[in-house]
Design an enzyme around this catalytic site. Structure first.
Site, short mmCIF file in Angstrom:
data_model
loop_
_atom_site.label_atom_id
_atom_site.label_comp_id
_atom_site.label_asym_id
_atom_site.label_seq_id
_atom_site.Cartn_x
_atom_site.Cartn_y
_atom_site.Cartn_z
N TYR A 109 -0.82 8.48 -1.92
CA TYR A 109 -0.93 8.31 -3.37
C TYR A 109 -2.15 9.06 -3.92
CZ TYR A 109 2.25 4.16 -3.74
OH TYR A 109 3.30 3.28 -3.77
N GLY A 110 -3.10 9.33 -3.03
CA GLY A 110 -4.45 9.77 -3.41
C GLY A 110 -4.55 10.86 -4.46
N CYS A 126 -11.00 3.10 0.54
CA CYS A 126 -9.56 3.30 0.72
C CYS A 126 -9.16 2.43 1.91
CB CYS A 126 -9.26 4.77 1.02
SG CYS A 126 -7.58 5.07 1.62
N THR A 127 -8.05 1.71 1.76
CA THR A 127 -7.70 0.72 2.79
C THR A 127 -7.26 1.35 4.12
OG1 THR A 127 -5.50 0.56 1.81
CG2 THR A 127 -7.14 -1.09 1.14
N HIS A 128 -6.96 2.64 4.11
CA HIS A 128 -6.66 3.30 5.39
C HIS A 128 -7.92 3.47 6.24
CE1 HIS A 128 -2.82 4.49 3.54
NE2 HIS A 128 -2.42 4.86 4.74
N GLU A 164 -1.74 7.36 9.22
CA GLU A 164 -0.27 7.29 9.16
C GLU A 164 0.35 7.82 10.45
OE1 GLU A 164 1.84 5.92 6.73
OE2 GLU A 164 -0.09 5.10 6.08
N ASP A 166 0.88 -1.18 0.00
CA ASP A 166 0.00 0.00 0.00
C ASP A 166 0.91 1.23 0.00
OD1 ASP A 166 -2.35 1.64 0.38
OD2 ASP A 166 -1.88 1.75 2.51
N SER A 167 0.30 2.40 -0.19
CA SER A 167 1.06 3.65 -0.08
C SER A 167 1.58 3.83 1.34
CB SER A 167 0.16 4.83 -0.42
OG SER A 167 -0.89 4.90 0.55
N CYS A 184 -4.41 -1.39 -1.93
CA CYS A 184 -4.57 0.06 -2.05
C CYS A 184 -5.52 0.30 -3.22
CB CYS A 184 -3.20 0.67 -2.34
SG CYS A 184 -3.25 2.43 -2.68
N ASN A 185 -6.63 0.95 -2.95
CA ASN A 185 -7.60 1.20 -4.02
C ASN A 185 -7.01 2.12 -5.09
OD1 ASN A 185 -9.18 0.65 -1.40
ND2 ASN A 185 -10.71 0.37 -3.01
N THR A 186 -6.25 3.12 -4.63
CA THR A 186 -5.70 4.10 -5.57
C THR A 186 -4.70 3.42 -6.52
OG1 THR A 186 -5.85 5.65 -3.72
CG2 THR A 186 -4.69 6.41 -5.68
N1 DGL Z 1 -4.72 3.24 1.12
C1 DGL Z 1 -4.82 3.77 -0.17
C2 DGL Z 1 -6.10 3.45 -0.90
O1 DGL Z 1 -6.68 2.42 -0.63
C3 DGL Z 1 -4.16 5.04 -0.55
C4 DGL Z 1 -4.31 6.23 0.28
C5 DGL Z 1 -3.37 7.29 -0.19
O2 DGL Z 1 -2.18 7.03 -0.20
O3 DGL Z 1 -3.84 8.36 -0.56
O4 DGL Z 1 -6.55 4.16 -1.75
#
Ligand code: DGL
Length: 252
Positions: A38-39, A179-181, A147, A6-7, A69-71
């Protein structure tokens, strides 16, 4: 060995579910926290990070890779599948279960700007939006909270409310965590959303899909009773915060 990345620490919410189903596997988790978030980054930049990370995970012996990570899934999974001879499991915002179970016919999606613009998401959305109203919002500041290990308390509450309230005002009865966060903020999201709104995290479905693909590919390790999870953590930036969150999911 399962490679997962993931990011940042968000993908640990997917690792948590994978560990429940596949505790006997070896995992290497890569947090790209030197380049997080990454968003709102350019998809080409994300693609290149994904290539670098994939090569690192392969060099460590990964036989399958979870893009947790979805992004990154939206920006890079098609390219990764073309370029590397290994199976990739990606994230999919849970629009389908939300749309099919909604009683108000209005669902909310919380995700990054990158995910909401990616064709993968737009295709899914296009399929369901004839019958369901889909209201989107970027979880602004959510990734930074996670984070920094801020998973609850007044600051988390304030930040989460700013993105969740507009969904509630639109009448949603389902909120998809795209988003996985965000699952690490689930308690706060649920508290603000109230009992009539169901929050949906796709991570358990992704873990089930991982287990199925590993079975098909003959990649499953034999179960060892009482075995302790074997997880290597690798980060591109400082390790402390990801290490803390990893300890948290292990203690759960
Ligand atoms: N956890 C990530 C996702 O699922 C990325 C979040 C990010 O880095 O902006 O999209």
């Amino acid at each position: 060995m399962v490679g997962i990345f993931d990011s940042g620490s968000g993908g640990l919410s997917v690792l948590r579910e994978a560990l429940k189903l596949l505790p006997q596997e070896k995992y290497v988790y890569f947090s790209d926290n030197a380049f997080c978030p990454y968003g709102d980054k350019d998809p080409e930049f994300i693609k290149n990070r994904c290539r670098t990370i994939t090569e690192l995970l392969l060099s460590k012996g990964a036989g399958i890779i979870v893009v947790a990570c979805n992004t990154a899934t939206g920006a890079a999974i098609a390219t990764l599948r073309e370029e590397y001879p290994v199976k990739f499991i990606g994230m999919e915002p849970a629009v389908k279960p939300a749309a099919l179970s909604s009683k108000t016919g209005v669902i909310g999606v919380l995700a990054t700007a990158g995910t909401l613009k990616a064709s993968k998401y737009l295709n899914t959305k296009g399929f369901y939006e004839e019958d369901t109203k889909i209201v989107e919002h970027v979880g602004k500041g959510f990734v930074e909270l996670v984070e920094n290990g801020i998973l609850d308390g007044p600051q988390a509450e304030r930040t989460v409310r700013q993105s969740v309230q507009p969904l509630l005002d639109a009448g949603v009865d389902r909120i998809v965590l795209g988003c996985t966060h965000y699952p690490f903020l689930r308690k706060v999201i649920e508290r603000i959303a109230g009992p009539d709104v169901q929050v949906i995290d796709p991570a358990p479905a992704v873990a089930r899909h991982l287990a199925e693909v590993m079975a098909e590919e003959g990649l499953l390790s034999p179960a060892v009773p009482g075995a302790k999870p074997d997880i290597e953590l690798v980060t591109s930036g400082p390790e402390d915060s990801a290490r803390k969150l990893l300890d948290l999911i292990m203690n759960e």
